[in-house]
Design a protein around this motif. Structure first.
Motif, PDB file in Angstrom:
ATOM      1  N   SER A 122     -34.044  12.043-126.374  1.00  0.00           N
ATOM      2  CA  SER A 122     -33.254  13.114-126.328  1.00  0.00           C
ATOM      3  C   SER A 122     -34.189  14.014-126.066  1.00  0.00           C
ATOM      4  N   SER A 123     -33.939  15.326-125.549  1.00  0.00           N
ATOM      5  CA  SER A 123     -34.769  16.449-125.596  1.00  0.00           C
ATOM      6  C   SER A 123     -34.025  17.738-125.509  1.00  0.00           C
ATOM      7  N   GLU A 124     -34.447  18.990-125.765  1.00  0.00           N
ATOM      8  CA  GLU A 124     -33.536  20.076-125.322  1.00  0.00           C
ATOM      9  C   GLU A 124     -33.498  20.397-123.833  1.00  0.00           C
ATOM     10  N   GLY A 125     -32.352  20.446-123.400  1.00  0.00           N
ATOM     11  CA  GLY A 125     -31.865  20.502-122.115  1.00  0.00           C
ATOM     12  C   GLY A 125     -31.638  19.172-121.478  1.00  0.00           C
TER      13      GLY A 125
END
Ligand SMILES: Cc1cc2nc3c(=O)[nH]c(=O)nc-3n(C[C@H](O)[C@H](O)[C@H](O)COP(=O)(O)OP(=O)(O)OC[C@H]3O[C@@H](n4cnc5c(N)ncnc54)[C@H](O)[C@@H]3O)c2cc1C
Length: 320
Positions: A122-125
Motif C-alpha cells: 500500500s502507499s498513499e495514492g
C-alpha cells in the motif's frame, strides 16, 4: 476503510491457495471482501474457508445461470460489484482465466490494470506493485493511475495469513447480458492427477535439466519428500524426458516458489527468466563454474545422482 475485492479461485467450492495469498495482500490495502462465484450449495463452505484467512465480507453469486460460459459473465459480476462497493482495488489470481477476467473488467470499468504482480504494497495514492519483466531482466514498480486498480497477482507472491475476519455473507444477484454468454464450454475432462502440486502454484519446485541424463527418478524422489512440484529445463523437455508442461523459462512456465531447487541445470538466461523471482534458490551441479551458481542462495557442487538420493533419505528420516 475501503473494501478490497478478492475473486475467489476455487474448484467446485474448494478454495485454492492463491486466494488466501490475495487475502493477505488485501489486508495491506483495506478491508478484504471475497467474491465467490459458484454453486449455491458450495457458497457456505467457501465463505467459511476465506473467513479463516481474514475475509471481512463474502459476496456470494449463484452461478446457475452462467455456469459453463467461459469468463465474460465473471467480468460482468465483478463490474457490478465494483460499481456497488467502489473498492480500493480488485485482486485476481494471475492464471490464464484470472488475467482474461481482469482484462475484460478493466475495459468495463475504464480502469488501469497491472498483471503478474509478484508483490503489492500500500502507499498513499493507491497500491504499488512489483513485476519482473523482459525475461526477468528488470524489476518494475507500478501504480494504476486511472479508475479502480485491477491487479492480477502471481501465486506465492505473499504468504497466506490465518486470522478470522467477520466473514459476513451477502448474496449478490448480478444481471448477465446475452453478449457475455456467447461462448460456452461443451465438454471438459480433468487432467490425470499426479498427486504433486500444480507447478506454477507450488511453494517448492524441484527441477531437472540435461544433467539428469534422462533419469528423473532422483528429481521425483526429492520432490515427493518435500511435497514439491517437478519442473524441467528446455533441454530435458526437448530430449523427451519430461512433458512440455514441466518446462520452466522464457518459452515455458514462470514460477516463483518459496524454494527452487535446480539440478543439472546450467542456468541459461532463458531458464532464469522463468525462475529467478523464486524466494530461495538452491542448485546442485557438478561444474562449480556453472552460471546457475551466480544466482543461488545455496549451491552444492556434486553429482545429482548422489546428492539427491542422500538428501531425500535424510529428509524422509527426519519426517519420521
Ligand atoms: C528462444 C529460446 C528460448 C528458450 N527457452 C527456454 C526455456 O523456456 N527454458 C529453458 O530451460 N531453456 C530455454 N532455452 C534453452 C536454453 O538456452 C538452454 O539451452 C537450456 O536451458 C539448457 O538446459 P540445461 O541447463 O538443462 O542444459 P545444459 O545447459 O546442457 O546444462 C546441463 C548442466 O548439468 C550439469 N550436469 C551434468 N551432469 C550432471 C550431474 N550428474 N550432476 C549435476 N550436474 C550435472 C552440467 O554441469 C551443466 O551445467 C531457450 C533457448 C532459446 C534460444
Amino acid at each position: 476503510m475501503s473494501e478490497v475485492l478478492v475473486l475467489i479461485d476455487h474448484v467446485d467450492g474448494a478454495v485454492r491457495k492463491p486466494t488466501y495469498e490475495l487475502l493477505a495482500i488485501a489486508k495491506r490495502l483495506g478491508e478484504p471482501s471475497a467474491v465467490f462465484i459458484g454453486g449455491a450449495d458450495q457458497a457456505s463452505g467457501a465463505a467459511e474457508a476465506v473467513k479463516k484467512y481474514g475475509a471481512e465480507k463474502v459476496y456470494t453469486v449463484d452461478d446457475t445461470e452462467i455456469k459453463g460460459y467461459l469468463v465474460a459473465p465473471k467480468a460482468e459480476v465483478l463490474q457490478q460489484l465494483a460499481e456497488k462497493t467502489s473498492p480500493a482495488a480488485i485482486l485476481i489470481s494471475s492464471s490464464f482465466e484470472g488475467k482474461e477476467i481482469a482484462g475484460r473488467l478493466a475495459i468495463k470499468l475504464k480502469s488501469g490494470i497491472i498483471t503478474d504482480a509478484v508483490d503489492v504494497q500500500s502507499s498513499e495514492g493507491g497500491p504499488v506493485t512489483t513485476q519482473s519483466v523482459f525475461a526477468g531482466n528488470f524489476t518494475v514498480q507500478a501504480k494504476v493511475t486511472k479508475g479502480t486498480p485491477i491487479i492480477t497477482v502471481k501465486p506465492n507472491a505473499a504468504a497466506p495469513e490465518e486470522g478470522d475476519g467477520a466473514g459476513a455473507v451477502e448474496e449478490f444477484a448480478a444481471t448477465i447480458s446475452d453478449a457475455a454468454k456467447s461462448a460456452k464450454i461443451v465438454a471438459s475432462q480433468p487432467r490425470q492427477a499426479s498427486g504433486r502440486p500444480e507447478l506454477t502454484e507450488a511453494a517448492i519446485v524441484v527441477a531437472g535439466g540435461r544433467g539428469t541424463g534422462g533419469n528423473f527418478e532422483p528429481i521425483e524422489g526429492f520432490a515427493d519428500a518435500l511435497g514439491a512440484a517437478v519442473g524441467a529445463s528446455r533441454a530435458a523437455v526437448d530430449s523427451g524426458w519430461t512433458p512440455h508442461t514441466f518446462q520452466i523459462g522464457q518459452t515455458g512456465k514462470t514460477v516463483s516458489p518459496q524454494l527452487y531447487v535446480a539440478n543439472g541445470i546450467s542456468g541459461a538466461i532463458q531458464h532464469r527468466a522463468g525462475m529467478q523471482t523464486s524466494k530461495t534458490i538452491v542448485a546442485v551441479n557438478k561444474d562449480d563454474e556453472a552460471p546457475i551458481f551466480e544466482l543461488v542462495d545455496f549451491g552444492v557442487v556434486g553429482d545429482l545422482h548422489t546428492v539427491l538420493p542422500a538428501a531425500t533419505e535424510q529428509i524422509n528420516k527426519r519426517k519420521g
